[in-house]
Design a protein around this motif. Sequence first.
Motif, PDB file in Angstrom:
ATOM      1  N   ASP A 123       0.802  -1.228   0.000  1.00  0.00           N
ATOM      2  CA  ASP A 123       0.000   0.000   0.000  1.00  0.00           C
ATOM      3  C   ASP A 123       0.836   1.280   0.000  1.00  0.00           C
ATOM      4  N   ILE A 124       1.944   1.293  -0.743  1.00  0.00           N
ATOM      5  CA  ILE A 124       2.786   2.485  -0.822  1.00  0.00           C
ATOM      6  C   ILE A 124       2.115   3.482  -1.773  1.00  0.00           C
ATOM      7  N   ASN A 125       1.767   4.646  -1.252  1.00  0.00           N
ATOM      8  CA  ASN A 125       1.119   5.695  -2.039  1.00  0.00           C
ATOM      9  C   ASN A 125       1.898   6.988  -1.832  1.00  0.00           C
ATOM     10  N   VAL A 126       2.369   7.557  -2.926  1.00  0.00           N
ATOM     11  CA  VAL A 126       3.176   8.784  -2.857  1.00  0.00           C
ATOM     12  C   VAL A 126       2.288  10.018  -2.969  1.00  0.00           C
ATOM     13  N   SER A 127       2.737  11.126  -2.376  1.00  0.00           N
ATOM     14  CA  SER A 127       1.933  12.359  -2.404  1.00  0.00           C
ATOM     15  C   SER A 127       2.138  13.154  -3.688  1.00  0.00           C
ATOM     16  N   ALA A 128       3.305  13.042  -4.305  1.00  0.00           N
ATOM     17  CA  ALA A 128       3.622  13.805  -5.518  1.00  0.00           C
ATOM     18  C   ALA A 128       3.449  12.918  -6.746  1.00  0.00           C
ATOM     19  N   ASN A 129       2.654  13.374  -7.696  1.00  0.00           N
ATOM     20  CA  ASN A 129       2.435  12.592  -8.912  1.00  0.00           C
ATOM     21  C   ASN A 129       3.742  12.426  -9.686  1.00  0.00           C
ATOM     22  N   SER A 130       3.928  11.263 -10.273  1.00  0.00           N
ATOM     23  CA  SER A 130       5.098  10.912 -11.091  1.00  0.00           C
ATOM     24  C   SER A 130       6.372  10.776 -10.257  1.00  0.00           C
ATOM     25  N   ASP A 131       6.219  10.462  -8.969  1.00  0.00           N
ATOM     26  CA  ASP A 131       7.360  10.329  -8.069  1.00  0.00           C
ATOM     27  C   ASP A 131       7.913   8.909  -8.118  1.00  0.00           C
ATOM     28  N   ASN A 132       9.201   8.776  -7.822  1.00  0.00           N
ATOM     29  CA  ASN A 132       9.851   7.475  -7.697  1.00  0.00           C
ATOM     30  C   ASN A 132       9.951   7.108  -6.223  1.00  0.00           C
TER      31      ASN A 132
ATOM     32  N   PHE B 283       4.869   9.885   1.768  1.00  0.00           N
ATOM     33  CA  PHE B 283       4.186   8.659   1.361  1.00  0.00           C
ATOM     34  C   PHE B 283       3.472   8.023   2.537  1.00  0.00           C
ATOM     35  N   ASP B 284       2.532   7.151   2.195  1.00  0.00           N
ATOM     36  CA  ASP B 284       1.829   6.301   3.140  1.00  0.00           C
ATOM     37  C   ASP B 284       2.140   4.859   2.752  1.00  0.00           C
ATOM     38  N   GLY B 285       2.041   3.952   3.703  1.00  0.00           N
ATOM     39  CA  GLY B 285       2.209   2.539   3.397  1.00  0.00           C
ATOM     40  C   GLY B 285       2.868   1.769   4.519  1.00  0.00           C
ATOM     41  N   ASN B 286       3.088   0.496   4.266  1.00  0.00           N
ATOM     42  CA  ASN B 286       3.641  -0.419   5.264  1.00  0.00           C
ATOM     43  C   ASN B 286       4.912  -1.058   4.737  1.00  0.00           C
ATOM     44  N   ILE B 287       5.906  -1.185   5.614  1.00  0.00           N
ATOM     45  CA  ILE B 287       7.165  -1.846   5.270  1.00  0.00           C
ATOM     46  C   ILE B 287       7.470  -2.848   6.376  1.00  0.00           C
ATOM     47  N   TYR B 288       7.789  -4.074   5.967  1.00  0.00           N
ATOM     48  CA  TYR B 288       8.097  -5.142   6.896  1.00  0.00           C
ATOM     49  C   TYR B 288       9.509  -5.654   6.625  1.00  0.00           C
TER      50      TYR B 288
ATOM     51  N   ALA C  85      -5.623   8.571  -5.138  1.00  0.00           N
ATOM     52  CA  ALA C  85      -5.984   7.970  -3.855  1.00  0.00           C
ATOM     53  C   ALA C  85      -6.323   6.488  -3.978  1.00  0.00           C
ATOM     54  N   ASP C  86      -6.705   6.033  -5.165  1.00  0.00           N
ATOM     55  CA  ASP C  86      -7.137   4.643  -5.321  1.00  0.00           C
ATOM     56  C   ASP C  86      -6.055   3.738  -5.904  1.00  0.00           C
ATOM     57  N   VAL C  87      -4.781   4.164  -5.873  1.00  0.00           N
ATOM     58  CA  VAL C  87      -3.687   3.337  -6.399  1.00  0.00           C
ATOM     59  C   VAL C  87      -2.532   3.280  -5.403  1.00  0.00           C
ATOM     60  N   CYS C  88      -1.645   2.330  -5.627  1.00  0.00           N
ATOM     61  CA  CYS C  88      -0.467   2.195  -4.766  1.00  0.00           C
ATOM     62  C   CYS C  88       0.551   1.324  -5.489  1.00  0.00           C
ATOM     63  N   CYS C  89       1.683   1.093  -4.823  1.00  0.00           N
ATOM     64  CA  CYS C  89       2.622   0.099  -5.315  1.00  0.00           C
ATOM     65  C   CYS C  89       2.931  -0.862  -4.179  1.00  0.00           C
ATOM     66  N   ALA C  90       3.444  -2.010  -4.555  1.00  0.00           N
ATOM     67  CA  ALA C  90       3.832  -3.029  -3.586  1.00  0.00           C
ATOM     68  C   ALA C  90       5.031  -3.766  -4.154  1.00  0.00           C
TER      69      ALA C  90
END
Length: 179
Positions: free
Chosen positions: A38-47, A169-174, A107-112
Amino acid sequence: MSGKLTLISSATASGSASVSFTSGIDSTYDEYVFYFTDINVSANSDNFVFQVNASGQTGFNETMTTTSFRAYHGEDGSAGVLGYDASQDQAQGTAYQTLSQSLSNAADVCCAGELHLFAPSSTTYVKQFYSRFNGIHDSNLSMQDFIAGYINTTAAITQISFKPESGTFDGNIYMFGVK
């Protein structure tokens, strides 16, 4: 990876500029795996990127040599591609290394994804790693990024940092150790 996973630590980002693991990477395990959800960045087109510190170092600027390839497919069924991506490589660079690129901030997308780091406590050899991530590109593409390389130091790696190149960013890291 064929061993047993042991959860060492986890972090939840919420409007965070970065998340760092500054303990728990030691000689207990020969492989460490980081899982990202659920990694979601605040800035569009961000790495979404990472870097490490060797023992006793600061600044997250260890030298890396890396390579990258990617696969993507358009949400509308177009633009299927698999290929090498030289723009994400480093040749003895000290920048944060991209894990997932050009992410949408909708808001409805993320990376994992996942990052494997091998023998970080070795004081004889450089440190190998590879990652694979899937995310929604800012051009409505589902993109899979594959990164591999080595951290060019024989000093033990003891810290690792994750962040977007800009913004938060928002999300979880394990973080897991592999026995």
